[in-house]
Design a protein around this motif. Structure first.
Motif, PDB file in Angstrom:
ATOM      1  N   GLN A 175       0.847  -1.190   0.000  1.00 40.35           N
ATOM      2  CA  GLN A 175       0.000   0.000   0.000  1.00 40.35           C
ATOM      3  C   GLN A 175       0.881   1.237   0.000  1.00 40.35           C
ATOM      4  O   GLN A 175       1.708   1.414   0.903  1.00 40.35           O
ATOM      5  N   ALA A 196      -4.998  -6.325   6.696  1.00 42.58           N
ATOM      6  CA  ALA A 196      -6.089  -5.398   7.002  1.00 42.58           C
ATOM      7  C   ALA A 196      -5.849  -4.660   8.315  1.00 42.58           C
ATOM      8  O   ALA A 196      -6.229  -3.501   8.461  1.00 42.58           O
ATOM      9  N   ARG A 199      -3.507  -1.591   7.685  1.00 39.17           N
ATOM     10  CA  ARG A 199      -3.898  -0.667   6.619  1.00 39.17           C
ATOM     11  C   ARG A 199      -3.649   0.778   7.017  1.00 39.17           C
ATOM     12  O   ARG A 199      -3.918   1.188   8.158  1.00 39.17           O
ATOM     13  N   GLU A 201      -4.072   5.109   6.038  1.00 37.30           N
ATOM     14  CA  GLU A 201      -5.057   6.008   5.440  1.00 37.30           C
ATOM     15  C   GLU A 201      -4.777   6.137   3.943  1.00 37.30           C
ATOM     16  O   GLU A 201      -3.650   5.977   3.489  1.00 37.30           O
ATOM     17  N   GLY A 204      -6.525   1.991  -0.844  1.00 37.46           N
ATOM     18  CA  GLY A 204      -6.209   0.680  -0.295  1.00 37.46           C
ATOM     19  C   GLY A 204      -5.020   0.027  -0.959  1.00 37.46           C
ATOM     20  O   GLY A 204      -4.524   0.473  -2.004  1.00 37.46           O
ATOM     21  N   GLY A 236     -10.240  -4.363   2.609  1.00 35.90           N
ATOM     22  CA  GLY A 236     -10.178  -2.991   2.133  1.00 35.90           C
ATOM     23  C   GLY A 236      -9.136  -2.752   1.060  1.00 35.90           C
ATOM     24  O   GLY A 236      -8.729  -1.609   0.835  1.00 35.90           O
ATOM     25  N   ARG A 238      -7.686  -2.458  -2.841  1.00 33.33           N
ATOM     26  CA  ARG A 238      -8.306  -1.906  -4.042  1.00 33.33           C
ATOM     27  C   ARG A 238      -8.073  -2.749  -5.280  1.00 33.33           C
ATOM     28  O   ARG A 238      -8.624  -2.462  -6.345  1.00 33.33           O
TER      29      ARG A 238
END
Length: 280
Positions: A175, A196, A199, A201, A204, A236, A238
């Motif tokens: 990420q 997850a 994660r 901000e 994703g 979460g 992408r």
């Protein structure tokens, strides 16, 4: 007529996909479920026998009793400890020949293939039975990665290939350029769930999955499917990027439809270029 196929079955849906492909093509087959890994309920309705992972000699005998000439290995198998393996004499000799290479999944698998071939059996690739299951290059669904996702994919390919060269896992989650998680013994879906919790901000992360550079394509080819998409969406992420020509995509329609609905891209990436092909 094609020769009878022995499907040595671990966990998951891949062995059943192979069995159904054989049935559709009227090819003789049987499933040899590995105790503790193959789920009995999945094997019902198909011709099947059972074997123990530590009794390779007996597995070979069973395949001969069934008059199968070709063998394919499919499904999840978590290698047991030596204490729980309870090897038969055939397996003891195989482990002795493998030596230190038995400590890594890839080295051990190569010796298993050689042992089967020495017994006159032909070990084939999953893709020889499921010809359209290998991921093609480019987006598989309606969505494609943007530039920042492409950067995460490039980073993921680099890290995942390094992980594979160490004969460890085959997948990572990246990420914004940060490696959130790498796959170990827990498998891809659990690794994604772990990511997850880490994660950040912003947009994703991306799950990147590849084949090991030194991998024998007849053994343990990585797989994604509907469960992978569900895990990625729940975490979460992408998107999912898989090595084009190196990762199997099972039940493609059943995987891509919910990915599109969840706003998740699924794409085939080529490690040589580091990016998926764009659709023209």
């Amino acid at each position: 007529m094609q020769p009878k196929l022995a499907i040595v079955a671990g966990g998951g849906s891949l062995p059943i996909a192979l069995a159904e492909a054989c049935r559709k093509n009227e090819r003789p087959y049987f499933l040899l479920g590995l105790e503790g890994f193959a789920e009995p309920g999945r094997l019902e309705g198909h011709p099947h026998r059972w074997g123990r992972i530590g009794a390779v000699g007996r597995v070979v005998e069973t395949i001969r009793e069934e008059a199968a000439l070709e063998v394919v290995f499919a499904g999840h198998v978590r290698r047991p400890s030596l204490a729980s393996l309870r090897p038969d004499l055939f397996t003891v000799r195989l482990l002795a020949r493998a030596g230190a290479r038995a400590l890594g999944d890839d080295g051990l698998m190569r010796h298993i293939v050689r042992a089967f071939e020495a017994e006159g059996l032909r070990v084939v690739e999953v893709s020889s039975v499921l010809a359209d299951a290998l991921a093609p290059p480019g987006p598989l669904g309606a969505l494609a990665p943007d530039e920042s996702a492409l950067e995460d994919i490039r980073r993921g390919l680099e890290v995942a290939k390094a992980l594979g060269r160490a004969d460890a896992g085959q997948a990572v989650v990246v990420q914004q350029g940060i490696v959130l998680a790498i796959e170990a013994a827990e498998g891809t879906d659990r690794m994604v769930a772990r990511a997850a919790c880490l994660r950040r901000e912003g947009p994703g992360g991306v799950l990147v999955k590849v084949a090991k550079p030194q991998q024998d394509r007849r053994m343990d080819l990585p797989v994604v499917g509907p469960a992978t998409v569900d895990a990625a969406a729940a975490a979460g992420l992408r998107g999912i990027a898989v090595e084009a020509g190196g990762v199997l995509v099972l039940a493609r329609d059943a995987a891509i439809r919910p990915a599109d609905e969840a706003g998740l891209f699924v794409t085939g990436a080529e490690p040589a270029s580091g990016t998926p092909r764009r659709l023209s």
